[in-house]
Design a protein around this motif. Structure first.
Motif, PDB file in Angstrom:
ATOM      1  N   PRO A  12      -0.774   8.949   5.636  1.00 39.60           N
ATOM      2  CA  PRO A  12      -1.994   8.358   5.073  1.00 39.60           C
ATOM      3  C   PRO A  12      -1.700   7.559   3.814  1.00 39.60           C
ATOM      4  O   PRO A  12      -0.802   7.898   3.039  1.00 39.60           O
ATOM      5  N   SER A  13      -2.470   6.503   3.616  1.00 44.21           N
ATOM      6  CA  SER A  13      -2.353   5.732   2.383  1.00 44.21           C
ATOM      7  C   SER A  13      -3.119   6.464   1.282  1.00 44.21           C
ATOM      8  O   SER A  13      -4.003   7.289   1.548  1.00 44.21           O
ATOM      9  N   VAL A  14      -2.771   6.153   0.051  1.00 41.34           N
ATOM     10  CA  VAL A  14      -3.482   6.728  -1.087  1.00 41.34           C
ATOM     11  C   VAL A  14      -4.950   6.307  -1.029  1.00 41.34           C
ATOM     12  O   VAL A  14      -5.846   7.112  -1.289  1.00 41.34           O
ATOM     13  N   ASP A  15      -5.214   5.048  -0.651  1.00 40.92           N
ATOM     14  CA  ASP A  15      -6.596   4.565  -0.534  1.00 40.92           C
ATOM     15  C   ASP A  15      -7.383   5.381   0.484  1.00 40.92           C
ATOM     16  O   ASP A  15      -8.560   5.687   0.266  1.00 40.92           O
ATOM     17  N   LEU A  16      -6.750   5.730   1.587  1.00 41.57           N
ATOM     18  CA  LEU A  16      -7.409   6.536   2.618  1.00 41.57           C
ATOM     19  C   LEU A  16      -7.764   7.910   2.058  1.00 41.57           C
ATOM     20  O   LEU A  16      -8.887   8.381   2.232  1.00 41.57           O
ATOM     21  N   MET A  37       0.837  -1.172   0.000  1.00 42.01           N
ATOM     22  CA  MET A  37       0.000   0.000   0.000  1.00 42.01           C
ATOM     23  C   MET A  37       0.887   1.242   0.000  1.00 42.01           C
ATOM     24  O   MET A  37       1.769   1.385   0.832  1.00 42.01           O
ATOM     25  N   GLU A  38       0.638   2.110  -0.937  1.00 49.27           N
ATOM     26  CA  GLU A  38       1.433   3.325  -1.068  1.00 49.27           C
ATOM     27  C   GLU A  38       0.983   4.376  -0.053  1.00 49.27           C
ATOM     28  O   GLU A  38      -0.201   4.579   0.172  1.00 49.27           O
ATOM     29  N   ARG A  39       1.950   5.047   0.572  1.00 54.51           N
ATOM     30  CA  ARG A  39       1.657   6.064   1.584  1.00 54.51           C
ATOM     31  C   ARG A  39       2.237   7.414   1.169  1.00 54.51           C
ATOM     32  O   ARG A  39       3.239   7.481   0.487  1.00 54.51           O
ATOM     33  N   ILE A  40       1.586   8.454   1.623  1.00 51.89           N
ATOM     34  CA  ILE A  40       2.044   9.818   1.390  1.00 51.89           C
ATOM     35  C   ILE A  40       2.832  10.243   2.620  1.00 51.89           C
ATOM     36  O   ILE A  40       2.305  10.241   3.728  1.00 51.89           O
ATOM     37  N   ASN A  41       4.093  10.608   2.432  1.00 53.84           N
ATOM     38  CA  ASN A  41       4.966  10.958   3.550  1.00 53.84           C
ATOM     39  C   ASN A  41       4.719  12.399   3.986  1.00 53.84           C
ATOM     40  O   ASN A  41       4.875  13.324   3.217  1.00 53.84           O
ATOM     41  N   GLN A  42       4.321  12.556   5.252  1.00 55.88           N
ATOM     42  CA  GLN A  42       4.146  13.908   5.778  1.00 55.88           C
ATOM     43  C   GLN A  42       5.033  14.147   6.998  1.00 55.88           C
ATOM     44  O   GLN A  42       4.738  14.951   7.869  1.00 55.88           O
ATOM     45  N   ARG A  43       6.161  13.442   7.037  1.00 54.44           N
ATOM     46  CA  ARG A  43       7.106  13.575   8.147  1.00 54.44           C
ATOM     47  C   ARG A  43       7.649  14.998   8.284  1.00 54.44           C
ATOM     48  O   ARG A  43       7.767  15.522   9.373  1.00 54.44           O
ATOM     49  N   THR A  44       7.982  15.612   7.167  1.00 56.26           N
ATOM     50  CA  THR A  44       8.567  16.945   7.218  1.00 56.26           C
ATOM     51  C   THR A  44       7.545  18.053   6.996  1.00 56.26           C
ATOM     52  O   THR A  44       7.825  19.216   7.243  1.00 56.26           O
TER      53      THR A  44
END
Length: 78
Positions: A56-60, A1-8
């Motif tokens: 968050p995942s792309v699906d989410l 599952m691909e996720r969008i990185n929002q760490r920074t």
């Protein structure tokens, strides 16, 4: 599952929270609707997405566009 990185950059979580508040929904309401769409997520995990502690995942995000009645790009706007 691909996720969008929002760490920074917690922009995505902040935008999700703002969109949710505009619709007058509680975290619990969003999680219930996500689960009905087949997204297995807890209230705690969802809260972490909004605060930027969980990516968050792309699906989410796709499911949230339906629940929040917004365009996918709304999550990335500054």
């Amino acid at each position: 599952m691909e996720r969008i990185n929002q760490r920074t950059n917690h922009l995505i979580g902040t935008n999700i929270k703002n969109l949710r508040l505009k619709k007058g929904l509680r975290n619990k309401d969003i999680v219930t609707q996500l689960q009905l769409q087949g997204i297995d997520i807890s209230t705690g995990t969802y809260s972490k997405v909004e605060t930027g502690l969980n990516n968050p995942s792309v699906d989410l995000l796709i499911a949230l566009t339906d629940i929040l009645s917004c365009d996918y790009n709304a999550f990335f706007q500054q």
